[in-house]
Design a protein around this motif. Structure first.
Motif, PDB file in Angstrom:
ATOM      1  N   LEU A 135       1.280  -1.016  -0.107  1.00  0.00           N
ATOM      2  CA  LEU A 135       0.126   0.021   0.038  1.00  0.00           C
ATOM      3  C   LEU A 135       0.796   1.277  -0.126  1.00  0.00           C
ATOM      4  CD1 LEU A 135      -2.719   1.393   0.109  1.00  0.00           C
ATOM      5  CD2 LEU A 135      -2.533   1.272   2.391  1.00  0.00           C
ATOM      6  N   ASP A 136       2.276   0.686   0.947  1.00  0.00           N
ATOM      7  CA  ASP A 136       2.924   2.221   0.623  1.00  0.00           C
ATOM      8  C   ASP A 136       3.402   2.300  -1.045  1.00  0.00           C
ATOM      9  OD1 ASP A 136       2.139   2.775   4.286  1.00  0.00           O
ATOM     10  OD2 ASP A 136       4.298   1.463   4.018  1.00  0.00           O
ATOM     11  N   ALA A 137       3.904   1.441  -1.597  1.00  0.00           N
ATOM     12  CA  ALA A 137       4.251   1.752  -2.902  1.00  0.00           C
ATOM     13  C   ALA A 137       3.174   1.866  -3.605  1.00  0.00           C
ATOM     14  CB  ALA A 137       4.466   0.312  -2.998  1.00  0.00           C
ATOM     15  N   VAL A 138       2.086   2.031  -3.365  1.00  0.00           N
ATOM     16  CA  VAL A 138       0.639   2.480  -3.910  1.00  0.00           C
ATOM     17  C   VAL A 138       0.849   3.742  -4.408  1.00  0.00           C
ATOM     18  CG1 VAL A 138      -1.015   2.523  -5.077  1.00  0.00           C
ATOM     19  CG2 VAL A 138      -0.495   0.474  -4.244  1.00  0.00           C
ATOM     20  N   LEU A 139       0.987   4.151  -3.178  1.00  0.00           N
ATOM     21  CA  LEU A 139       0.444   5.546  -2.316  1.00  0.00           C
ATOM     22  C   LEU A 139       1.741   6.765  -2.218  1.00  0.00           C
ATOM     23  CD1 LEU A 139      -0.002   8.119  -0.768  1.00  0.00           C
ATOM     24  CD2 LEU A 139       1.031   7.423   0.986  1.00  0.00           C
ATOM     25  N   ALA A 140       2.926   6.106  -2.624  1.00  0.00           N
ATOM     26  CA  ALA A 140       4.408   6.629  -3.827  1.00  0.00           C
ATOM     27  C   ALA A 140       4.365   7.001  -4.930  1.00  0.00           C
ATOM     28  CB  ALA A 140       5.621   5.797  -3.709  1.00  0.00           C
ATOM     29  N   HIS A 141       3.943   6.120  -5.690  1.00  0.00           N
ATOM     30  CA  HIS A 141       3.128   6.140  -6.761  1.00  0.00           C
ATOM     31  C   HIS A 141       2.883   7.137  -7.575  1.00  0.00           C
ATOM     32  CE1 HIS A 141       3.116   4.117 -10.983  1.00  0.00           C
ATOM     33  NE2 HIS A 141       1.440   4.557 -10.918  1.00  0.00           N
ATOM     34  N   GLU A 142       1.663   7.360  -6.591  1.00  0.00           N
ATOM     35  CA  GLU A 142       0.660   8.071  -7.068  1.00  0.00           C
ATOM     36  C   GLU A 142       1.175   9.108  -6.858  1.00  0.00           C
ATOM     37  OE1 GLU A 142      -2.461   7.791  -8.928  1.00  0.00           O
ATOM     38  OE2 GLU A 142      -1.773   5.707  -9.372  1.00  0.00           O
ATOM     39  N   GLN A 143       1.822   9.607  -5.492  1.00  0.00           N
ATOM     40  CA  GLN A 143       2.851  10.608  -5.267  1.00  0.00           C
ATOM     41  C   GLN A 143       3.621  11.412  -6.625  1.00  0.00           C
ATOM     42  OE1 GLN A 143       3.811  10.103  -1.440  1.00  0.00           O
ATOM     43  NE2 GLN A 143       2.104  11.319  -0.401  1.00  0.00           N
ATOM     44  N   GLY A 144       4.358   9.871  -6.168  1.00  0.00           N
ATOM     45  CA  GLY A 144       5.285  10.692  -7.565  1.00  0.00           C
ATOM     46  C   GLY A 144       4.892  11.164  -8.573  1.00  0.00           C
ATOM     47  N   HIS A 145       3.567  10.860  -9.577  1.00  0.00           N
ATOM     48  CA  HIS A 145       2.197  11.642 -10.536  1.00  0.00           C
ATOM     49  C   HIS A 145       2.719  12.874 -10.509  1.00  0.00           C
ATOM     50  CE1 HIS A 145       2.214   8.093 -13.310  1.00  0.00           C
ATOM     51  NE2 HIS A 145       1.390   7.536 -12.618  1.00  0.00           N
ATOM     52  N   ALA A 146       1.888  12.820  -8.709  1.00  0.00           N
ATOM     53  CA  ALA A 146       1.196  14.441  -8.043  1.00  0.00           C
ATOM     54  C   ALA A 146       2.760  15.005  -7.717  1.00  0.00           C
ATOM     55  CB  ALA A 146       0.846  14.279  -7.311  1.00  0.00           C
ATOM     56  N   GLN A 147       4.159  14.770  -7.831  1.00  0.00           N
ATOM     57  CA  GLN A 147       4.990  15.989  -7.112  1.00  0.00           C
ATOM     58  C   GLN A 147       6.031  15.891  -8.883  1.00  0.00           C
ATOM     59  OE1 GLN A 147       7.028  13.813  -4.796  1.00  0.00           O
ATOM     60  NE2 GLN A 147       5.866  13.985  -3.233  1.00  0.00           N
ATOM     61  N   ALA A 148       5.845  15.328  -9.541  1.00  0.00           N
ATOM     62  CA  ALA A 148       5.920  15.301 -11.150  1.00  0.00           C
ATOM     63  C   ALA A 148       5.642  16.172 -12.117  1.00  0.00           C
ATOM     64  CB  ALA A 148       7.056  14.080 -11.214  1.00  0.00           C
ATOM     65  N   ARG A 149       3.864  16.600 -11.464  1.00  0.00           N
ATOM     66  CA  ARG A 149       3.279  17.087 -11.734  1.00  0.00           C
ATOM     67  C   ARG A 149       3.015  16.752 -14.172  1.00  0.00           C
ATOM     68  NH1 ARG A 149       2.919  19.366  -8.069  1.00  0.00           N
ATOM     69  NH2 ARG A 149       2.584  21.455  -7.699  1.00  0.00           N
ATOM     70  N   HIS A 150       2.391  15.545 -13.912  1.00  0.00           N
ATOM     71  CA  HIS A 150       2.596  14.279 -15.260  1.00  0.00           C
ATOM     72  C   HIS A 150       0.909  14.860 -15.594  1.00  0.00           C
ATOM     73  CE1 HIS A 150       6.026  11.042 -13.178  1.00  0.00           C
ATOM     74  NE2 HIS A 150       6.092  12.149 -14.082  1.00  0.00           N
ATOM     75  N   HIS A 151       0.227  15.249 -14.633  1.00  0.00           N
ATOM     76  CA  HIS A 151      -1.056  15.620 -15.312  1.00  0.00           C
ATOM     77  C   HIS A 151      -0.512  16.572 -16.302  1.00  0.00           C
ATOM     78  CE1 HIS A 151      -0.222  18.274 -11.877  1.00  0.00           C
ATOM     79  NE2 HIS A 151      -1.621  19.300 -12.511  1.00  0.00           N
ATOM     80  N   TRP A 152       0.083  17.267 -16.056  1.00  0.00           N
ATOM     81  CA  TRP A 152       0.506  18.558 -17.470  1.00  0.00           C
ATOM     82  C   TRP A 152       0.585  18.227 -18.809  1.00  0.00           C
ATOM     83  CZ3 TRP A 152      -2.147  23.062 -17.376  1.00  0.00           C
ATOM     84  CH2 TRP A 152      -2.595  23.866 -16.195  1.00  0.00           C
ATOM     85  N   LEU A 153       1.653  17.456 -18.531  1.00  0.00           N
ATOM     86  CA  LEU A 153       2.377  16.513 -19.460  1.00  0.00           C
ATOM     87  C   LEU A 153       1.297  15.664 -20.586  1.00  0.00           C
ATOM     88  CD1 LEU A 153       5.860  15.167 -18.632  1.00  0.00           C
ATOM     89  CD2 LEU A 153       5.365  17.364 -20.129  1.00  0.00           C
TER      90      LEU A 153
END
Length: 310
Positions: A177-195
């Motif tokens: 579960l921590d790995a899933v949270l880290a994966h999603e936080q990685g998207h948020a921190q890198a602003r992948h949604h803008w790409l």
């Protein structure tokens, strides 16, 4: 004045050659963050070629525009660009490229509006499925929902939250579960949604332009690899791979029939048999080389002026 045509030719050449070079290379899967930067530089170079061609064409077609563009330039520089020799195609080129730029902006606005609508709908659904008690405020990084299907997703916003179902909690063991949270936080921190927004806007606005479709597809693939790497650095590759398997096993993604999540088995295989990272010097060289790609059209646009000054 052939400079606008030369810039368009350079943009077309970049749009054709760069994706082929990246598709034939083996390092993007090893260094997805560097690959993401390289793709951004390629697209920026293509768009810069169009923007500079539009500006020079407009300056050649209309004296008022040329006066603003070359307002502080010496007379020798203005003469070097030979604005007075432009043919009737200059105005058409400028207007066409300007319309393309406006259409791109409109597609980006539409994509952002759609994403905002989806996010607002998901928040409303979340309040229905997990209503707040009187006096309770929504907080914390984790929201648990009752559900028979293992699901987990990141709810974007000022205070992002990981939403997981009870079925996912039953499946995820240990630090998965921590790995899933880290994966999603990685998207948020890198602003992948803008790409993803920008690539979807370009691909949707210009479906006939293959480089934009390739840009969109690669962004969807590379952001997942980059987030996988971020999670695996903190919680291990095996833990991250098992979390992916547990969340997607019931969706048929590991069967013989192709599914929309067909990339998941490849991600799991990559985590279990990790490719060696490139040396730091090689990563630096690739990043520097990619950063120079958008500089080339700027240098081409300034060649006549630099020659005149020289």
């Amino acid at each position: 004045m052939i400079l606008p045509a030369a810039l368009l030719l350079l943009g077309a050449l970049t749009a054709v050659v760069a994706p082929r070079l990246l598709a034939g290379a083996e390092w993007p899967d090893r260094e997805p963050v560097v690959a993401l930067w390289t793709w951004q530089c390629v697209i920026a170079a293509v768009l810069l070629c169009c923007a500079l061609s539009m500006t020079l064409s407009a300056a050649a077609a209309w004296h008022a525009v040329g006066g603003h563009v070359f307002a502080s330039a010496p007379h020798a520089v203005v003469e070097a660009y030979a604005l007075g020799t432009a043919g009737p195609w200059a105005a058409t080129t400028a207007v066409t490229l300007a319309c393309g730029g406006l259409w791109s902006a409109a597609m980006l606005v539409r994509e952002i509006a759609r994403a905002h609508t989806r996010r607002r709908r998901r928040r409303a659904e979340l309040l229905v499925r997990a209503p707040l008690l009187p006096g309770e405020e929504r907080g914390g990084r984790l929201v648990v929902l009752e559900g028979d299907r293992p699901e987990a997703w990141w709810l974007a916003g000022p205070e992002g939250q990981l939403v997981v179902t009870t079925a996912a909690l039953r499946r995820l063991k240990g630090r998965q579960l921590d790995a899933v949270l880290a994966h999603e936080q990685g998207h948020a921190q890198a602003r992948h949604h803008w790409l993803l927004h920008c690539s979807a806007a370009l691909a949707g606005g210009f479906p006939q332009v293959r480089v934009f479709a390739a840009f969109r597809d690669e962004m969807h693939r590379l952001v997942e690899l980059a987030a996988d790497d971020m999670a695996s650095r903190r919680f291990g590759r095996l833990t991250t791979a098992l979390a992916l398997v547990e969340l997607n096993e019931d969706r048929g993604v590991f069967g013989p029939c192709p599914t929309p999540q067909a990339h998941v088995p490849r991600r799991v295989a990559r985590l279990l048999t990790p490719p060696d990272r490139l040396p730091a010097t090689r990563r630096l060289q690739l990043t520097a080389a990619a950063s120079l790609v958008p500089v080339i059209p700027v240098l081409v646009a300034f060649v006549p002026g630099l020659r005149a000054l020289g």
